[in-house]
Scaffold this active site. Structure first.
Site, PDB file in Angstrom:
ATOM      1  N   HIS A  62      -8.348  10.382  11.292  1.00  0.00           N
ATOM      2  CA  HIS A  62      -7.995   9.458  12.397  1.00  0.00           C
ATOM      3  C   HIS A  62      -8.022   9.714  13.740  1.00  0.00           C
ATOM      4  O   HIS A  62      -7.193  10.910  14.437  1.00  0.00           O
ATOM      5  CB  HIS A  62      -6.590   8.856  11.978  1.00  0.00           C
ATOM      6  CG  HIS A  62      -6.285   8.163  10.677  1.00  0.00           C
ATOM      7  ND1 HIS A  62      -6.230   8.889   9.384  1.00  0.00           N
ATOM      8  CD2 HIS A  62      -6.577   6.848  10.374  1.00  0.00           C
ATOM      9  CE1 HIS A  62      -6.230   8.051   8.510  1.00  0.00           C
ATOM     10  NE2 HIS A  62      -6.409   6.827   8.967  1.00  0.00           N
ATOM     11  N   TYR A  88      -9.708  -3.725   9.173  1.00  0.00           N
ATOM     12  CA  TYR A  88      -8.300  -3.059   9.800  1.00  0.00           C
ATOM     13  C   TYR A  88      -8.275  -1.864  10.406  1.00  0.00           C
ATOM     14  O   TYR A  88      -7.621  -1.560  11.615  1.00  0.00           O
ATOM     15  CB  TYR A  88      -7.473  -2.857   8.352  1.00  0.00           C
ATOM     16  CG  TYR A  88      -6.350  -2.007   8.464  1.00  0.00           C
ATOM     17  CD1 TYR A  88      -5.290  -3.184   8.706  1.00  0.00           C
ATOM     18  CD2 TYR A  88      -5.953  -0.993   8.655  1.00  0.00           C
ATOM     19  CE1 TYR A  88      -3.871  -2.728   8.995  1.00  0.00           C
ATOM     20  CE2 TYR A  88      -4.709  -0.452   8.805  1.00  0.00           C
ATOM     21  CZ  TYR A  88      -3.675  -1.473   9.156  1.00  0.00           C
ATOM     22  OH  TYR A  88      -2.198  -1.031   9.200  1.00  0.00           O
ATOM     23  N   HIS A  89      -9.182  -0.851  10.039  1.00  0.00           N
ATOM     24  CA  HIS A  89      -8.979   0.480  10.602  1.00  0.00           C
ATOM     25  C   HIS A  89      -9.939   0.417  12.133  1.00  0.00           C
ATOM     26  O   HIS A  89      -9.651   1.299  12.839  1.00  0.00           O
ATOM     27  CB  HIS A  89      -9.805   1.504   9.766  1.00  0.00           C
ATOM     28  CG  HIS A  89      -9.244   1.593   8.631  1.00  0.00           C
ATOM     29  ND1 HIS A  89      -9.695   0.884   7.425  1.00  0.00           N
ATOM     30  CD2 HIS A  89      -8.168   2.347   8.031  1.00  0.00           C
ATOM     31  CE1 HIS A  89      -8.916   1.275   6.280  1.00  0.00           C
ATOM     32  NE2 HIS A  89      -7.814   2.149   6.675  1.00  0.00           N
ATOM     33  N   TYR A 109       0.818  -1.149   0.049  1.00  0.00           N
ATOM     34  CA  TYR A 109      -0.021   0.110   0.128  1.00  0.00           C
ATOM     35  C   TYR A 109       0.864   1.147   0.068  1.00  0.00           C
ATOM     36  O   TYR A 109       1.600   1.421   1.000  1.00  0.00           O
ATOM     37  CB  TYR A 109      -0.834  -0.114   1.202  1.00  0.00           C
ATOM     38  CG  TYR A 109      -1.765   1.090   1.415  1.00  0.00           C
ATOM     39  CD1 TYR A 109      -2.604   1.494   0.371  1.00  0.00           C
ATOM     40  CD2 TYR A 109      -1.850   1.914   2.861  1.00  0.00           C
ATOM     41  CE1 TYR A 109      -3.715   2.414   0.717  1.00  0.00           C
ATOM     42  CE2 TYR A 109      -2.603   2.898   2.953  1.00  0.00           C
ATOM     43  CZ  TYR A 109      -3.588   3.333   2.000  1.00  0.00           C
ATOM     44  OH  TYR A 109      -4.394   4.381   2.189  1.00  0.00           O
ATOM     45  N   ASP A 119      -7.714  15.108   8.455  1.00  0.00           N
ATOM     46  CA  ASP A 119      -7.356  13.874   9.007  1.00  0.00           C
ATOM     47  C   ASP A 119      -8.437  13.555   9.736  1.00  0.00           C
ATOM     48  O   ASP A 119      -8.685  14.142  10.834  1.00  0.00           O
ATOM     49  CB  ASP A 119      -6.321  14.119   9.810  1.00  0.00           C
ATOM     50  CG  ASP A 119      -5.766  13.145  10.550  1.00  0.00           C
ATOM     51  OD1 ASP A 119      -6.164  12.015  10.241  1.00  0.00           O
ATOM     52  OD2 ASP A 119      -4.789  13.324  11.693  1.00  0.00           O
ATOM     53  N   LYS A 136      -8.594  18.422  15.843  1.00  0.00           N
ATOM     54  CA  LYS A 136      -8.076  17.885  14.708  1.00  0.00           C
ATOM     55  C   LYS A 136      -8.292  18.943  13.292  1.00  0.00           C
ATOM     56  O   LYS A 136      -9.302  19.495  13.473  1.00  0.00           O
ATOM     57  CB  LYS A 136      -9.179  16.781  14.321  1.00  0.00           C
ATOM     58  CG  LYS A 136      -9.024  15.686  15.267  1.00  0.00           C
ATOM     59  CD  LYS A 136      -7.704  14.725  15.265  1.00  0.00           C
ATOM     60  CE  LYS A 136      -7.578  14.125  14.025  1.00  0.00           C
ATOM     61  NZ  LYS A 136      -6.223  13.307  13.967  1.00  0.00           N
TER      62      LYS A 136
END
Length: 714
Positions: A594, A232-233, A78, A592, A588
């Protein structure tokens, strides 16, 4: 094995432990699974899945009969950074060096459906992935890469419509009909609402978009996987393995239902669904998780009565964990990634990405990416792991873990069903809350040293050398993208463009036609990613999440710890002196999404006694400064994981000064290279907390800064 044999082991173990009972050796995992020091044949009593074979339902031992003995997993790295030209050069070198597929990382401006010249994305262009604004960028990205032979995986969810449309047109203009394109589009929006947050539209129209993509690809792109259902996340955001397993499969069930509502036959699309799991450091449980996932998916698919065996077959891509990577003593990350890769192989993944050792600090260099790629080549060619199908089958421990994971994940899946399905559960915030609680609990365990991270909270080096890292000139990338956008807008046919966008808008408004099909025509007319996204924004609007902070996790884990009590007492004394609680806004900035670190900090600081304002996602520096001034905060803490800090933090400090709030303390944390620390401090940042920072140490530092600022003012 007889009872006497087990008693004999107990006697021997007690003797080895110098008279202590071996029962306390039981380890309770973060999932709450008790792991014993000894497993025997008796632990397999009553397990139904024993005796199954690979290639046959429920596919626990693998979706193909020969697995890696017939064909090893696909090595798929990736990557994406800077411009399409730079990323293309990286892909071509990687393919020449043994990589077998391309996985594209897009920058956050692209993820959120903004063109590179939009004012909201000034700090994001080209920083955490490649900037793609149109078909022209996509053509450059895959120049010289034969798309009829190389499969392409694209991690894209929010702006999935314009990105996939641009890929299809780029392939056609390269001479590859869409029916010959192979690969996967992530297209998993429910996960975005739970953890990753690169959404654009509200849940209901987002589900319509997913269904349209499944429909279009089923009819037009038989070699292309229409969705990669991603756990995954979730694990990266802090989910336990049981939560990752349950929520991912529940998402998959919801997407199947959405496709069936479009009138599709289940066998027309189910065989092209794929999954994406994270592989962390619990070696045997991660392997067991993939085995459990295949069994559970086959069970879920029984509800839809498919006729083809392939429709019930779970196929998955895996990626080694990013969260397990540490900034401290980073060469340890090479070892971590190797173990995680082996675990994925033993679990039976169909393709794999291995992270580079420097990704806790910055984007990977060519040097670190080569080590990551060679990790897989060594696994395939030197370890013998590809010679036997499901080599862990029959292991007392692994089979017991597999069964335990199946049972516990199914309980959560059934709970989601009771809530009305995954969309309803996401609307209520149930999965998000459970994941955030698990993340905060794990961080407390790491900070206390209950969970050892070598080189971080134990065996730490006194001095560490700086690494050579990849630096991206954000302003240069943005200028380059803007020039290309200007050329496209000046040379395209305005009438053709408006006709195509009008058809797209009508499809969104009426529910008739296929949104992706209309977007392909718009991309062919050289509509940009931002223009196609804005066309849908005009109809659907933007989704805005309300940030919520979990409480009483850190205080529960630390209640008997003297250092915690001392910190709480100090903060209480400062609050009495100030006449109010110290206030911190956790911000934030940029695109982004996350927010694991931001949520953990907000939760822990709130438990200690700070008044915490959790700022909304995607703020500009000016918006964050306005919020900080309005709330009269003492501190703004910026969480950054997408490399925009060098642009966004100086802009925030300037915005605060312009509003007469230059006394507000600015601190930051996240994935920030040490090489950037001095420049940030010169810009006015008071403290920087890199990956692996102890949360209570961070709270203590912030408390000291507030107290020091007050003394200086006095």
């Amino acid at each position: 094995m007889t009872e006497k044999t087990v008693r004999d082991w107990m006697d021997l173990a007690t003797k080895e432990l110098k008279g202590r009972d071996p029962e306390p050796l039981v380890w309770n995992t973060p999932e709450g699974i008790p792991v014993k020091p000894l497993y025997t044949a008796e632990d397999l009593d009553g397990i139904d899945h024993l005796g199954t074979l690979p290639g046959f339902a429920p596919f626990l031992r693998g979706p193909r009969a020969t697995m890696y003995a017939g064909r090893p997993w696909t090595i798929r790295q990736y990557a994406g950074f800077s411009t399409a030209e730079e990323s293309n050069a990286f892909y071509r070198k990687a393919l020449a060096a043994g990589q077998q597929g391309v996985s594209v990382a897009f920058d956050l401006a692209t993820h959120r459906g903004y063109d590179s010249d939009h004012p909201r994305v000034e700090g994001d262009v080209g920083k955490a992935g490649v900037a793609i604004d149109s078909v022209e960028d996509m053509k450059i990205l895959f120049d010289g890469i034969p798309l009829q032979d190389i499969s392409v995986s694209m991690t894209m969810n929010g702006a999935v419509i314009p990105v996939l449309a641009s890929f299809i047109v780029a392939g056609e203009e390269q001479g590859v009909p869409r029916a010959q394109l192979s690969g996967t589009i992530q297209n998993d929006i429910l996960k975005e609402f739970m953890v990753r947050n690169t959404y654009i539209y509200p849940p209901e129209p987002s589900m319509r978009i997913i269904a349209d993509i499944i429909e279009y690809t089923a009819q037009e792109m038989p070699r292309f996987n229409s969705i990669s259902i991603s756990g995954y996340h979730m694990q990266e955001a802090g989910a336990t393995l049981v939560q990752e397993l349950a929520f991912t499969l529940a998402d998959g069930r919801e997407y199947v239902r959405a496709a069936l509502k479009k009138g599709l036959d289940v066998d027309a699309f189910a065989g092209r669904l794929s999954f994406f799991f994270c592989i962390g450091m619990n070696f045997f449980m991660e392997a067991a998780k993939l085995r459990a996932a295949r069994l559970l998916w086959a069970r879920i698919m029984e509800e839809f009565e498919p006729k083809k065996p392939g429709s019930s077959m779970l196929r998955t891509h895996c990626q080694t964990s990013g969260v397990s990577l540490a900034e401290q003593d980073p060469y340890n990350n090479v070892v971590r990634t190797a173990f995680e890769a082996m675990s994925a192989a033993l679990g039976g993944t169909q393709s794999l990405h291995t992270n580079s050792f420097d990704e806790a600090i910055a984007l990977p260099t060519e040097f670190s990416a080569r080590i990551a790629r060679n990790t897989q080549l060594i696994l395939q060619h030197e370890t013998g792991v590809t010679k036997v199908v499901d080599p862990l089958a029959g292991s007392y421990y692994v089979e017991s873990l597999t069964d335990e994971l199946v049972t516990r994940a199914w309980e959560i899946i059934e709970r989601i069903e009771a809530e009305g399905g995954m969309t309803a559960a996401v609307d209520k915030g149930l999965p998000k809350r459970m994941i955030e609680e698990a993340a905060t609990r794990r961080q407390a365990a790491i900070d206390k040293g209950d969970e050892v991270i070598v080189g971080v909270n134990k065996y730490r080096l006194e001095d560490e050398d700086d690494l050579d890292i990849l630096q991206i000139d954000n302003s240069a990338v943005r200028d380059s993208q803007i020039r290309r956008l200007e050329r496209i807008r000046a040379t395209r046919d305005p009438e053709q463009l408006e006709t195509a966008l009008a058809a797209l808008r009508k499809a969104a408004e009426t529910g008739e036609g296929n949104i992706l099909g209309c977007a392909v025509e718009a991309a062919r007319a050289r509509a940009t990613v931002g223009e196609i996204s804005d066309c849908l924004r005009d109809v659907y609007g933007d989704h805005a999440a309300t940030p919520k902070v979990v409480r009483n996790i850190f205080s529960g884990e630390y209640k008997d710890e003297p250092e915690y009590q001392t910190l709480v007492s100090r903060l209480s004394d400062l609050a009495a002196t100030l006449g109010e609680k110290p206030r911190i806004m956790v911000a934030k900035l940029g695109q982004d999404g996350h927010d694991r670190g931001a949520k953990v900090i907000a939760s822990a600081f709130g438990d200690v006694g700070f008044e915490v304002l959790a700022g909304p996602l995607f703020q500009t520096p000016d918006e964050a400064a306005d919020s900080a001034v309005e709330a009269k905060v003492h501190v703004v803490g910026v969480s950054s994981l997408a490399a925009g800090h060098m642009t966004l933090l100086p802009q925030l400090i300037k915005a605060l000064e312009e509003r007469g709030a230059g006394n507000v303390i600015v601190v930051c944390g996240g994935v920030i290279p040490r090489q950037d620390y001095q420049a940030l401090k010169d810009a006015g940042v008071s403290a920087i907390f890199g990956p692996g920072s102890n949360v209570l140490d961070a709270a203590r530092t912030v408390l000291d800064l507030i107290a020091g600022r007050r003394r200086n003012v006095a």
